[in-house]
Write an enzyme that holds these catalytic residues in place. Structure first.
Site, short mmCIF file in Angstrom:
data_model
loop_
_atom_site.label_atom_id
_atom_site.label_comp_id
_atom_site.label_asym_id
_atom_site.label_seq_id
_atom_site.Cartn_x
_atom_site.Cartn_y
_atom_site.Cartn_z
N ALA A 170 0.87 -1.18 0.00
CA ALA A 170 0.00 0.00 0.00
C ALA A 170 0.91 1.23 0.00
O ALA A 170 2.04 1.17 0.47
CB ALA A 170 -0.87 -0.02 1.23
N GLU A 201 -0.28 -9.53 -1.25
CA GLU A 201 -1.69 -9.93 -1.12
C GLU A 201 -2.39 -9.92 -2.48
O GLU A 201 -3.19 -10.80 -2.78
CB GLU A 201 -2.41 -9.01 -0.13
CG GLU A 201 -1.90 -9.25 1.30
CD GLU A 201 -2.47 -8.28 2.30
OE1 GLU A 201 -2.27 -7.06 2.12
OE2 GLU A 201 -3.13 -8.73 3.25
N GLU A 244 4.32 -5.46 7.22
CA GLU A 244 3.32 -4.73 8.01
C GLU A 244 3.64 -4.61 9.49
O GLU A 244 3.45 -3.55 10.09
CB GLU A 244 1.93 -5.39 7.85
CG GLU A 244 1.21 -5.04 6.56
CD GLU A 244 1.56 -5.94 5.40
OE1 GLU A 244 2.59 -6.65 5.47
OE2 GLU A 244 0.81 -5.94 4.42
N1 DAK Z 1 4.49 3.48 -0.43
C1 DAK Z 1 4.84 4.69 -0.92
N2 DAK Z 1 6.01 4.93 -1.53
C2 DAK Z 1 6.86 3.90 -1.67
C3 DAK Z 1 6.57 2.61 -1.18
C4 DAK Z 1 5.31 2.42 -0.55
N3 DAK Z 1 4.88 1.21 -0.10
N4 DAK Z 1 7.61 1.81 -1.44
C5 DAK Z 1 8.53 2.58 -2.06
N5 DAK Z 1 8.08 3.85 -2.21
C6 DAK Z 1 8.75 4.98 -2.83
C7 DAK Z 1 9.89 5.47 -1.95
O1 DAK Z 1 9.41 6.34 -0.95
C8 DAK Z 1 10.74 6.18 -2.98
O2 DAK Z 1 10.15 7.44 -3.28
P1 DAK Z 1 11.06 8.78 -3.38
O3 DAK Z 1 11.76 8.87 -2.08
O4 DAK Z 1 11.98 8.50 -4.55
O5 DAK Z 1 10.05 9.86 -3.63
C9 DAK Z 1 10.59 5.30 -4.22
O6 DAK Z 1 9.39 4.56 -4.02
C10 DAK Z 1 11.73 4.30 -4.38
O7 DAK Z 1 11.84 3.55 -3.17
P2 DAK Z 1 13.23 3.41 -2.37
O8 DAK Z 1 14.11 4.59 -2.63
O9 DAK Z 1 12.89 3.09 -0.95
O10 DAK Z 1 13.85 2.14 -3.09
P3 DAK Z 1 14.88 1.09 -2.47
O11 DAK Z 1 15.33 0.24 -3.60
O12 DAK Z 1 15.92 1.76 -1.62
O13 DAK Z 1 13.98 0.18 -1.49
C11 DAK Z 1 12.05 -1.13 -0.86
C12 DAK Z 1 12.99 -0.63 -2.03
C13 DAK Z 1 10.87 -1.85 -1.52
C14 DAK Z 1 12.82 -2.11 0.00
C15 DAK Z 1 11.61 0.09 -0.03
O14 DAK Z 1 11.09 1.08 -0.93
C16 DAK Z 1 10.54 -0.25 0.97
O15 DAK Z 1 10.82 -0.81 2.02
N6 DAK Z 1 9.30 0.13 0.65
C17 DAK Z 1 8.21 -0.02 1.57
C18 DAK Z 1 7.71 -1.44 1.61
C19 DAK Z 1 6.55 -1.56 2.54
O16 DAK Z 1 6.73 -1.43 3.77
N7 DAK Z 1 5.36 -1.68 1.95
C20 DAK Z 1 4.12 -1.46 2.63
C21 DAK Z 1 3.65 -2.69 3.37
S1 DAK Z 1 2.23 -2.28 4.27
C22 DAK Z 1 -5.29 -2.19 4.46
C23 DAK Z 1 -5.00 -3.34 3.79
C24 DAK Z 1 -3.72 -3.57 3.33
C25 DAK Z 1 -2.74 -2.66 3.57
C26 DAK Z 1 -3.02 -1.50 4.24
C27 DAK Z 1 -4.31 -1.27 4.67
N8 DAK Z 1 -6.60 -1.98 4.97
C28 DAK Z 1 -7.45 -3.11 5.08
C29 DAK Z 1 -7.00 -0.67 5.34
C30 DAK Z 1 -1.41 -2.94 3.12
C31 DAK Z 1 -0.35 -2.50 3.78
C32 DAK Z 1 0.96 -2.65 3.23
O17 DAK Z 1 1.15 -3.01 2.10
#
Ligand code: DAK
Length: 260
Positions: free
Chosen positions: A66, A114, A134
């Site tokens: 997300a 997911e 998460e």
């Molecule tokens: N959201 C927003 N931006 C993201 C992102 C994300 N999930 N993942 C990456 N980006 C953005 C980064 O902020 C960066 O943007 P700028 O800084 O250039 O503006 C750009 O994409 C490139 O990312 P990185 O610079 O971080 O790239 P790296 O190669 O260094 O790292 C990475 C890649 C995938 C390891 C890292 O970006 C990372 O850890 N990303 C976050 C992964 C994550 O935690 N995903 C979210 C999981 S939580 C719900 C149901 C489901 C959900 C929520 C609610 N409800 C029922 C209400 C789901 C939740 C999730 O998915």
């Protein structure tokens, strides 16, 4: 409908949906989730579409979860709205009458994993990475991850992945049964399309009812599942596809299915 975040390409009865926000690693905003739901709903109604492949734009990500930047700011009302949109999307994918294949080309994290798990099966590039980060964000998977992953690979491995927030390689995801096959990056989409094409050559009603039996049977007792399977099996004997498939075999010619 015009889509801001999706690229849609159709050929030979196969539609490829590419989630197209590569600068944000194709992360899911509410708008992306809504567009996916609308696009898949339309594709399900379109009889010319026999299978769908979902992938991510760019080299790095399928979907990195997300969109955390959007999610960090939302109100409880919007979080509820986001949850219901996401859950509707995941349910729709199970109810769709045609297969949906995930071609995971890079990070499939959180909501991205997911989304892949809601597809009928997953092919991955050697560069793909899988995980549920998460718990490190103070939340849990919310689009069915805690339900779909243990059903697929067992509670022990699902618990390890979800509780640790660890990211695993495509090879490990393959070993654990999350991914059907792993390919070199340039081979991923051609292989997914080739399998989709193979499916498209079969009876659309056969494929549709097989998916129905599989998806719904998973939530039934074995006996109820058997009963459900036999009723779908029987219904197919009232269709042209069954007559054509068996007739073509007997007449030693390729079948020409109409999906009727
Ligand atoms: N959201 C927003 N931006 C993201 C992102 C994300 N999930 N993942 C990456 N980006 C953005 C980064 O902020 C960066 O943007 P700028 O800084 O250039 O503006 C750009 O994409 C490139 O990312 P990185 O610079 O971080 O790239 P790296 O190669 O260094 O790292 C990475 C890649 C995938 C390891 C890292 O970006 C990372 O850890 N990303 C976050 C992964 C994550 O935690 N995903 C979210 C999981 S939580 C719900 C149901 C489901 C959900 C929520 C609610 N409800 C029922 C209400 C789901 C939740 C999730 O998915």
């Amino acid at each position: 409908m015009e889509f801001k975040n999706l690229l849609i390409e159709a050929s030979d009865g196969i539609t490829t949906l590419t989630i197209n926000r590569p600068k944000a690693l194709n992360s899911l905003t509410g708008e992306v989730v809504q567009e996916l739901e609308c696009a898949l709903y339309e594709l399900d109604l379109d009889a010319s579409v026999k299978a769908v492949v979902i992938t991510g734009a760019g080299e790095k990500a399928f979907v990195a979860g997300a969109d955390i930047k959007e999610m960090a700011e939302i109100s409880a009302f919007d979080a509820h709205d986001f949850a219901s949109k996401g859950q509707r999307l995941m349910l729709l994918m199970g109810k769709m009458r045609k297969p949906v294949i995930a071609a995971v080309n890079g990070f499939a994290l959180g909501g991205g994993l997911e989304l892949a798990l809601a597809c009928d099966f997953i092919y991955a590039s050697e560069k793909a990475k899988f995980g549920f980060p998460e718990v490190g964000l103070g939340i849990i998977p919310g689009f069915g991850g805690t339900q779909n992953l243990p059903r697929l690979i067992g509670a022990n491995r699902a618990s390890e992945l979800i509780f640790s927030g660890r990211v695993i390689t495509a090879a490990k995801a393959h070993e654990w049964g999350i991914v059907n096959e792993v390919f070199a990056p340039e081979e991923l989409l051609p292989k997914a399309l080739a399998t989709a094409l193979e499916i498209a050559g079969k009876s659309p009603l056969g494929v549709r009812y097989a998916k129905d039996a599989l998806v719904n049977g998973l939530n039934m007792t074995k006996e109820d599942g058997f009963r459900y399977e036999s009723s779908l099996f029987g219904v197919l004997f009232a269709t042209g596809d069954q007559r054509e498939g068996m007739g073509a075999f007997i007449e030693k010619r390729p079948a020409e299915f109409t999906g009727k």
